[in-house]
Design a protein around this motif. Structure first.
Motif, short mmCIF file in Angstrom:
data_model
loop_
_atom_site.label_atom_id
_atom_site.label_comp_id
_atom_site.label_asym_id
_atom_site.label_seq_id
_atom_site.Cartn_x
_atom_site.Cartn_y
_atom_site.Cartn_z
N SER A 99 0.81 -1.21 0.00
CA SER A 99 0.00 0.00 0.00
C SER A 99 0.85 1.26 0.00
CB SER A 99 -0.95 0.01 1.21
OG SER A 99 -0.22 0.08 2.43
N MET A 100 2.13 1.13 0.35
CA MET A 100 3.03 2.27 0.26
C MET A 100 3.01 2.86 -1.15
SD MET A 100 7.14 2.47 1.03
CE MET A 100 7.57 1.35 -0.30
N LEU A 101 2.84 1.97 -2.14
CA LEU A 101 2.83 2.43 -3.53
C LEU A 101 1.55 3.17 -3.89
CD1 LEU A 101 4.42 -0.71 -5.23
CD2 LEU A 101 5.53 1.42 -4.56
N LEU A 102 0.53 3.07 -3.04
CA LEU A 102 -0.67 3.89 -3.25
C LEU A 102 -0.39 5.36 -2.95
CD1 LEU A 102 -3.50 1.75 -1.59
CD2 LEU A 102 -3.32 2.32 -4.02
N PHE A 103 0.52 5.57 -1.98
CA PHE A 103 0.78 6.93 -1.49
C PHE A 103 2.07 7.53 -2.04
CE2 PHE A 103 -1.23 4.38 1.95
CZ PHE A 103 -2.49 4.97 1.92
N LEU A 104 3.11 6.71 -2.17
CA LEU A 104 4.44 7.23 -2.50
C LEU A 104 4.49 8.02 -3.81
CD1 LEU A 104 7.36 7.48 -1.64
CD2 LEU A 104 7.81 5.25 -2.71
N PHE A 106 2.22 9.74 -5.43
CA PHE A 106 1.55 11.04 -5.33
C PHE A 106 2.31 11.99 -4.41
CE2 PHE A 106 -1.71 7.80 -6.13
CZ PHE A 106 -2.22 8.28 -7.33
N LEU A 107 2.85 11.44 -3.31
CA LEU A 107 3.64 12.28 -2.41
C LEU A 107 4.92 12.75 -3.09
CD1 LEU A 107 3.24 10.27 0.92
CD2 LEU A 107 2.27 12.51 0.41
N GLY A 113 8.43 17.06 -6.78
CA GLY A 113 8.32 17.45 -8.18
C GLY A 113 8.69 16.36 -9.17
N GLU A 114 8.81 15.12 -8.69
CA GLU A 114 9.13 14.01 -9.59
C GLU A 114 7.92 13.70 -10.47
OE1 GLU A 114 10.61 10.63 -7.56
OE2 GLU A 114 12.30 11.70 -6.66
N GLY A 120 6.12 3.63 -15.88
CA GLY A 120 6.20 3.56 -14.43
C GLY A 120 4.83 3.40 -13.79
N ALA A 121 3.84 4.16 -14.29
CA ALA A 121 2.49 4.07 -13.76
C ALA A 121 1.90 2.69 -14.00
CB ALA A 121 1.60 5.14 -14.41
N SER A 122 2.16 2.12 -15.17
CA SER A 122 1.68 0.77 -15.48
C SER A 122 2.29 -0.26 -14.54
CB SER A 122 2.01 0.41 -16.93
OG SER A 122 1.39 1.31 -17.82
#
Length: 202
Positions: A99-104, A106-107, A113-114, A120-122
């Motif tokens: 679930s870290m990948l749900l937040f990381l 966007f953060l 600014g990355e 990568g999104a796929s």
């Protein structure tokens, strides 16, 4: 990436999974986490004194960095401990880490600014789908609703809480290692966590 780096990643993943297994067997207690941090700081103390300490910057900024990291680590471990008390290892571990990948992402976009391209999104979507698939007893849509029978509301909430703070202090780690050598940084905050744990458990 070199074969040696890949091998180290694989070994780290195995050791990480094994530590989480031990934590679950211990009932998700803070005592186990504290003792493991104390042991870790003792085992690696000679390396830190010989190699890490001489490379450690001695500034107020470093002290503040370690303070923030320590708070993040303690919050994350507390969340993980609570999650294991309310759910099975085979369900909590993938959810809390995945679930870290749900937040990381966007953060990272918001705070650093990355940017994430389509590839990568796929990849992130596939990983998250894989985490979800791990929870299924059978490969059918109705099995998705059965997940809640294995992870109760508290377990799932704490797992997501842990994933959120993992994302936050992963970004903080990136900032920290830009000024503090990675080994020195890792050992220093581990030693602080161990000290707090020793005071707490005494």
């Amino acid at each position: 990436m070199t074969p040696a780096a890949l091998a180290l990643i694989g070994i780290s993943a195995l050791l990480h999974a094994y530590w989480n297994t031990l934590l679950k067997r211990a009932g998700g207690g803070n005592l186990f986490i504290g003792l493991s941090k104390i042991t870790e700081s003792i085992v690696f103390a000679p390396l830190f004194m010989l190699w890490g300490l001489p490379t450690m910057p001695k500034t107020a900024t470093v002290a503040f960095t370690l303070l923030v990291t320590t708070i993040g680590v303690l919050i994350t471990y507390s969340g993980l401990s609570q999650a294991y008390r309310n759910g099975d290892l085979s369900y909590i571990y993938p959810i809390s880490r995945g679930s870290m990948l749900l937040f990381l992402p966007f953060l990272a976009v918001w705070l650093t600014g990355e940017h994430i391209d389509a590839v990568g999104a796929s990849g992130l979507v596939l990983i998250l789908l894989g985490v979800l698939a791990l929870q299924l007893k059978e490969l059918r849509f109705s099995a998705v609703y059965e997940i809640r029978t294995h992870v109760n509301g508290k377990g799932l909430a704490w797992a997501l809480f842990t994933g959120f703070f993992l994302a936050i202090y992963t970004l903080w780690d990136k900032h920290a290692v830009a000024t503090i050598p990675p080994f020195s940084y890792q050992y220093a905050y581990t030693a602080v966590v161990a000290l707090i744990s020793a005071v707490y458990t005494c």
